[in-house]
Design a protein around this motif. Structure first.
Motif, PDB file in Angstrom:
ATOM      1  N   CYS A  97      38.641  14.716  36.316  1.00 34.27           N
ATOM      2  CA  CYS A  97      38.474  14.774  35.881  1.00 34.27           C
ATOM      3  C   CYS A  97      39.852  14.933  34.784  1.00 34.27           C
ATOM      4  O   CYS A  97      39.950  14.365  33.544  1.00 34.27           O
ATOM      5  CB  CYS A  97      37.745  15.825  35.100  1.00 34.27           C
ATOM      6  N   GLY A  98      40.749  16.049  35.104  1.00 39.89           N
ATOM      7  CA  GLY A  98      42.209  16.368  34.739  1.00 39.89           C
ATOM      8  C   GLY A  98      43.066  14.716  34.309  1.00 39.89           C
ATOM      9  O   GLY A  98      43.180  14.017  33.237  1.00 39.89           O
ATOM     10  N   LYS A  99      42.970  14.072  35.550  1.00 34.96           N
ATOM     11  CA  LYS A  99      43.803  12.545  35.529  1.00 34.96           C
ATOM     12  C   LYS A  99      43.140  11.420  34.605  1.00 34.96           C
ATOM     13  O   LYS A  99      43.978  10.612  33.892  1.00 34.96           O
ATOM     14  CB  LYS A  99      43.875  11.828  37.172  1.00 34.96           C
ATOM     15  N   ALA A 101      41.270  12.137  31.819  1.00 39.08           N
ATOM     16  CA  ALA A 101      41.432  12.456  30.431  1.00 39.08           C
ATOM     17  C   ALA A 101      42.934  12.110  29.914  1.00 39.08           C
ATOM     18  O   ALA A 101      42.922  11.454  29.130  1.00 39.08           O
ATOM     19  CB  ALA A 101      41.294  13.893  30.001  1.00 39.08           C
ATOM     20  N   THR A 260      33.245  13.162  32.411  1.00 36.95           N
ATOM     21  CA  THR A 260      34.184  14.027  31.359  1.00 36.95           C
ATOM     22  C   THR A 260      35.012  13.405  31.051  1.00 36.95           C
ATOM     23  O   THR A 260      35.522  14.106  30.017  1.00 36.95           O
ATOM     24  CB  THR A 260      33.473  15.479  32.351  1.00 36.95           C
ATOM     25  N   GLY A 261      36.382  12.847  31.917  1.00 39.03           N
ATOM     26  CA  GLY A 261      37.881  12.900  31.737  1.00 39.03           C
ATOM     27  C   GLY A 261      37.563  12.073  30.623  1.00 39.03           C
ATOM     28  O   GLY A 261      38.132  11.917  29.846  1.00 39.03           O
ATOM     29  N   GLY A 265      38.951  12.216  27.155  1.00 38.02           N
ATOM     30  CA  GLY A 265      40.297  11.249  26.538  1.00 38.02           C
ATOM     31  C   GLY A 265      39.903  10.455  25.735  1.00 38.02           C
ATOM     32  O   GLY A 265      40.597  10.096  24.967  1.00 38.02           O
ATOM     33  N   VAL A 275      42.998  17.906  25.450  1.00 38.10           N
ATOM     34  CA  VAL A 275      44.135  17.241  26.200  1.00 38.10           C
ATOM     35  C   VAL A 275      45.434  17.260  26.044  1.00 38.10           C
ATOM     36  O   VAL A 275      45.984  16.795  24.760  1.00 38.10           O
ATOM     37  CB  VAL A 275      43.300  15.714  26.504  1.00 38.10           C
ATOM     38  N   PHE A 290      42.612  22.737  29.720  1.00 37.82           N
ATOM     39  CA  PHE A 290      42.815  21.069  31.028  1.00 37.82           C
ATOM     40  C   PHE A 290      43.920  21.788  31.503  1.00 37.82           C
ATOM     41  O   PHE A 290      43.388  21.420  33.233  1.00 37.82           O
ATOM     42  CB  PHE A 290      43.413  20.939  30.353  1.00 37.82           C
ATOM     43  N   GLU A 294      43.174  21.370  35.801  1.00 40.44           N
ATOM     44  CA  GLU A 294      44.512  20.566  36.672  1.00 40.44           C
ATOM     45  C   GLU A 294      45.012  21.621  37.457  1.00 40.44           C
ATOM     46  O   GLU A 294      45.294  21.288  39.301  1.00 40.44           O
ATOM     47  CB  GLU A 294      46.032  20.841  35.438  1.00 40.44           C
TER      48      GLU A 294
END
Length: 436
Positions: A97-99, A101, A260-261, A265, A275, A290, A294
């Motif tokens: 999700c973090g990457k 986004a 979701t990411g 984003g 983000v 975020f 992470e």
């Protein structure tokens, strides 16, 4: 060595972080408009092999520690099941999700607007090619009927690569090269959408229809999507129930993390709120959300390595004690093992990795992702060189096919012993060929 692209230097576009360890260059001039492309200097095969072996050494070290923990009784089967559930349902979705986004937030600046459908298509093409190759290997090398229970187990092991292990390798290879690492992780995340949509539908159906395996109860403690309720249904579901079940399988937690990411984003308001990307001048108001994701995502790589090491150590321990699959239908002959290993170690990287990259380049489709075509090509080679999917053991457990699950564990143990060292060679080929 023919360069991937011949070009002249151009400045970085806005939104690309200063940690990008590649030069921005012009990739030819079609219709008078210059295209940006990421180009690195030529890398000797020796240097690429050294980088690949270092990455393999990191993976082997982590797996050795996990295997020792299993031998010491720290990683019991119950602990492995719990860590696996945490990894699949929390850690990997948080990481992806973090990457994604971050990638999606700078997608337009990086020229990645056409990247998502291209990566999805490549995932489906690779699986389709492996489906074709597996049928030929089963008939002419293993001499096993593809529709038999044994043939279905072998085919699943040939078709689908390990979906989490590429994240381990790119973090080891591109450590300290922030933006290349981010692009590689984003490509793997997008690839996972196509992988999951076929693995949990076509792969599930492949083993579900195996002859002679009816009547058992599911025992897996890892619940994925609709399988937590649908796996033990005795009656045939109607069309609506079947559709809901298949959608539940496709929308596995990692895929939900990717989607979701993408939402965070791409939606302007959510991107501004959450983000922290390179194009903004101030930190996001809700950036703590975020960073919390992470932090959880950092546990994905070590936990997946521990689960894999513990699972392989358990399979090896059972094999040494003569336990596991005793059914004649699943006794593995040399020609069976050679067929599966050939699909994952030789034919997959040649046709689904290098061959697909050459085809995309010849058709000009890699220009759909200018500036990141090298990263995409390397990820395709990386995915094609991975051992069989570790989740291949989960499906028989969900179906209650215990003999099949034991046979799959024995098969994957042999595949990993051979395929992991071979993967280091293919990674060196990928690094050398793409110049990363």
């Amino acid at each position: 060595r023919t360069p991937w692209l011949s070009a002249a230097a151009v400045p970085l576009p806005p939104g690309v972080g200063s940690s990008l360890h590649v030069e921005r260059r012009l990739a030819g001039a079609g219709s008078g408009v210059a295209q940006a492309a990421a180009v690195t200097s030529a890398v000797s095969f020796g240097a690429a092999l050294g980088t690949s072996l270092n990455a393999m050494g990191e993976v082997a070290t982590s797996m050795l520690i996990g295997a020792l923990a299993y031998r010491r009784g720290i990683l019991t089967p119950q602990v492995l099941m719990s860590v696996s559930a945490l990894t699949v349902n929390i850690f990997i979705p948080a990481l992806l999700c973090g990457k994604v986004a971050m990638i999606a937030a700078g997608m337009q600046a990086l020229g990645l607007t056409k990247w998502l459908p291209l990566v999805l298509a490549c995932a489906l093409i690779q699986i389709g090619v492996q489906f074709f190759l597996s049928g030929r290997l089963l008939r002419f090398v293993a001499r096993v009927a593809p529709d038999s229970a044994k043939g279905r187990v072998m085919r699943l092991a040939m078709m689908f690569p390990n979906s989490a292990m590429p994240l381990v390798f790119v973090q080891a290879i591109f450590r300290g090269r922030g933006d290349i690492l981010l692009l590689a992780e984003g490509a793997i995340a997008f690839y996972l959408i196509g992988w999951s949509s076929t693995f949990w539908t076509a792969g599930f159906s492949l083993l579900q229809g195996a002859p002679g395996e009816e009547g058992s109860e599911p025992t897996s403690g890892v619940k994925l999507g609709a399988d937590s309720v649908a796996a033990s249904e005795s009656r045939r579901p109607d069309l609506l129930q079947r559709l809901r079940r298949d959608v539940g399988r496709v929308l596995s937690p990692p895929v939900c993390g990717v989607l979701t990411g993408l939402v965070f984003g791409l939606v302007p308001l959510l991107r501004w709120l959450v983000v922290p990307h390179g194009g903004r001048l101030s930190p996001p108001p809700l950036g703590f959300l975020f960073y919390g994701l992470e932090n959880l995502g950092r546990a994905a790589i070590p936990s997946s390595q521990v689960v894999l090491a513990g699972s392989l150590a358990r399979s090896l321990d059972r094999a040494c004690r003569g336990e596991g699959c005793e059914a004649d239908v699943y006794r593995w002959r040399a020609r069976d093992l050679i067929s599966v290993v050939a699909a994952r170690v030789l034919l997959g990287p040649v046709f689904c990795g290098l061959g697909l990259c050459w085809l995309l380049r010849a058709l000009g489709l890699l220009s759909a992702a200018p500036g990141v075509d090298r990263v995409l090509a390397f990820v395709l080679i990386l995915e094609s060189a991975m051992p069989s999917a570790q989740n291949a053991i989960v499906i028989p457990n969900l179906l209650g096919h215990q003999k099949m699950a034991a046979a799959m564990a024995q098969l994957l143990l042999f595949v990993y012993i051979v395929a992991l060292p071979a993967a280091s060679i293919w990674l060196a080929v990928g690094l050398h060929w793409t110049g990363l």
